[in-house]
Write an enzyme that holds these catalytic residues in place. Structure first.
Site, mmCIF file in Angstrom:
data_model
loop_
_atom_site.group_PDB
_atom_site.id
_atom_site.type_symbol
_atom_site.label_atom_id
_atom_site.label_comp_id
_atom_site.label_asym_id
_atom_site.label_seq_id
_atom_site.Cartn_x
_atom_site.Cartn_y
_atom_site.Cartn_z
ATOM 1 N N ARG A 1 15.818 15.514 68.349
ATOM 2 C CA ARG A 1 15.147 16.254 67.278
ATOM 3 C C ARG A 1 15.042 17.729 67.622
ATOM 4 N NH1 ARG A 1 9.924 12.363 65.846
ATOM 5 N NH2 ARG A 1 11.102 10.655 64.854
ATOM 6 N N ALA B 1 12.986 -10.427 60.917
ATOM 7 C CA ALA B 1 13.055 -10.995 59.572
ATOM 8 C C ALA B 1 11.825 -10.650 58.741
ATOM 9 C CB ALA B 1 13.232 -12.510 59.652
ATOM 10 N N GLU C 1 26.284 37.723 75.845
ATOM 11 C CA GLU C 1 26.957 38.768 76.603
ATOM 12 C C GLU C 1 25.995 39.906 76.947
ATOM 13 O OE1 GLU C 1 30.089 37.263 73.600
ATOM 14 O OE2 GLU C 1 27.900 37.325 73.824
ATOM 15 N N SER D 1 9.461 -3.656 63.231
ATOM 16 C CA SER D 1 10.490 -2.995 64.030
ATOM 17 C C SER D 1 9.914 -2.211 65.210
ATOM 18 C CB SER D 1 11.300 -2.033 63.149
ATOM 19 O OG SER D 1 10.464 -1.039 62.591
ATOM 20 N N GLY E 1 24.575 4.130 55.534
ATOM 21 C CA GLY E 1 25.772 3.667 54.838
ATOM 22 C C GLY E 1 26.245 4.654 53.795
#
Length: 377
Positions: free
Chosen positions: A201, A181, A71, A185, A311
Site C-alpha cells: 500500500r 463457505a 542527479e 475470511s 475478474g
C-alpha cells in the site's frame, strides 16, 4: 524459500562491464526504490557518482515529487564532481518543470561520463542523452536496463500505456479459497503477510476495492506500521452509493474517492469526494476509471477488491502484476479468489510468469506478471 531467475542485463550501447560500474548501478537501483510511493506522478530514480578510480563520491535519489531529482541530490553529496562518472537508473531529464533539467546540471557540474539504464519514454522529459553528448560528455545507455526497469515498472507502464499500473493482491488458501463457505475470511493469511500488504500500500498511489468488499469487510485501506509513509488514495467502487456514512474508509487518515454511477443518490454522503461514471452493461467501466485516475496523478494502483472485481480487471486486460499470499490451509468450499474473467476455454487462460516465490511467515508470497502484453486504451 526463495526462487528467482537471474535478471538479464544488456547494454543498448557499449556499456561498462566493470565490477565497480555494476556495483554503482545496482546501488542506484536500490536508492531509487526508496522513492516508491512518494514521487508520483514522477518516476523513481537513483544516481551514484564515482571518481576516476571507481570510488563512490556521491549518491542520491528522487525523494518526493517537486523536490530535487536524483542527479541533483547526488551532485550535492559529491561536492566537486568534475571528471566523475554518474550512474543513473533513468535517462537524465531534459525538461524544466518544478525543477531544472538534470542533463544541464550534470554538464555544469563537469561530469565526464554518464551511464544510464533506461531511456526516458516521456516525450516531455526525454532528450537528455542528446544534450549530454552535445556537451561532449561520454554517454552510454542500457546498462543493467532490465534491473532498473523492474524497479520502475509502475511509472514506465503508466507512461507507455497512458493508465496506472495495476497490481492485484489477494490472499487465499492452498486450494484457492478466499473465504469459508459461511463467508468468514479473517484471517486466511498470517500477521506477517498482512504487515507485508501495508508495504505494498505504501508503494502505491491508490488502493482500490469494490462494493462487495466494502459491504463485507468495512475495510480501512490506510497504511499502518510504516514510518513516513505517504498515504495512498483510497478508491471505492460503489455503483449505487450504498456506503454508510460511518464506514472506516471515510475517516481522515487518508484521502478517499468514491466512484459511483452517474445517477447514484449520494445525499447521505455530504463532503465525500465523488467520481461519477456512466455504466456499461450495468457495471462501472474499468478503462474509463483508469483514465480518470491517471488524470488525477495516479500512476500505480493496488487492487484489493474481491474475486468479482479482480475478474473484471483481468477481463479488461488491466492487471499488470499479481501478488498472491497463499496460506498453508485447506477449506474445500467457499468463494474462489478469482472471479469470472470471461474465460471459457483453457486456451484463454491468463498465463503468468512467476518472478518471485518467498516465504512470509508461514505463508508463501508469489509475485507474477502476465505473459501477454498489457492493453492500451
Amino acid at each position: 524459500m526463495r526462487q528467482e531467475d537471474p535478471v538479464a542485463t544488456h547494454a543498448a550501447h557499449a556499456a561498462p562491464a566493470s565490477d565497480a560500474g555494476t556495483r554503482a548501478m545496482r546501488r542506484a537501483v536500490e536508492l531509487a526504490a526508496r522513492g516508491l510511493g512518494s514521487t508520483s506522478p514522477n518516476p523513481v530514480v537513483g544516481c551514484v557518482i564515482t571518481d576516476a578510480s571507481g570510488t563512490v563520491v556521491g549518491e542520491g535519489w528522487h525523494e518526493r515529487a517537486g523536490g530535487p531529482h536524483a542527479e541533483v541530490n547526488a551532485l550535492r553529496a559529491a561536492g566537486d564532481a568534475r571528471g566523475a562518472t554518474a550512474y543513473v537508473t533513468l535517462e537524465p531529464c531534459n525538461h524544466t518543470g518544478r525543477t531544472g533539467p538534470c542533463a544541464r546540471a550534470l554538464v555544469e557540474a563537469g561530469i565526464a561520463r554518464v551511464v544510464y539504464a533506461v531511456s526516458d519514454p516521456n516525450p516531455q522529459a526525454s532528450g537528455g542523452a542528446a544534450t549530454l553528448r552535445a556537451a561532449g560528455i561520454d554517454t552510454e545507455a542500457g546498462f543493467l536496463e532490465a534491473e532498473a526497469e523492474e524497479g520502475n515498472t509502475a511509472w514506465l507502464t503508466s507512461v507507455r500505456l497512458g493508465r496506472p499500473h495495476v497490481t492485484w493482491k489477494y490472499a487465499a488458501t492452498l486450494d484457492g479459497r478466499s473465504a469459508a463457505a459461511d463467508g468468514t475470511s479473517r484471517w486466511i493469511s498470517s500477521a506477517e503477510s498482512r504487515a507485508d500488504v501495508h508495504r505494498l500500500r505504501a508503494e502505491a498511489d491508490a488502493v482500490l476495492v469494490g462494493g462487495g468488499t466494502l459491504r463485507a469487510d468495512d475495510p480501512h485501506l490506510a497504511v499502518r506500521g510504516i514510518d513516513g509513509a505517504t498515504q495512498p488514495l483510497r478508491v471505492a467502487l460503489d455503483t449505487h452509493a450504498g456506503l454508510r456514512p460511518g464506514a472506516r474508509i471515510l475517516d481522515d487518515s487518508a484521502p478517499t474517492l468514491l466512484v459511483v454511477a452517474e445517477d447514484a443518490d449520494t445525499r447521505h454522503l455530504p463532503g465525500v469526494d465523488l467520481l461519477r461514471l456512466p455504466l456499461q452493461d450495468g457495471r462501472l467501466p474499468i478503462h474509463r476509471l483508469l483514465t480518470e485516475l491517471y488524470a488525477r496523478g495516479v500512476r500505480s494502483i493496488l487492487l484489493e477488491g474481491g474475486p468479482t472485481l479482480a475478474g473484471a480487471f483481468a477481463e479488461g486486460g488491466a492487471v499488470d502484476r499479481v501478488v498472491g499470499y497463499l496460506a498453508p490451509a485447506l477449506l474445500g468450499a467457499g468463494p474462489a479468489a478469482f472471479g469470472d474473467a470471461g474465460i471459457t476455454n483453457i486456451s484463454q487462460a491468463v498465463r503468468l510468469d512467476i518472478t518471485e516465490a518467498v516465504r512470509v511467515g508461514p505463508d508463501l508470497r508469489i509475485t507474477a506478471i502476465p505473459t501477454t502484453a498489457p492493453k492500451e486504451h
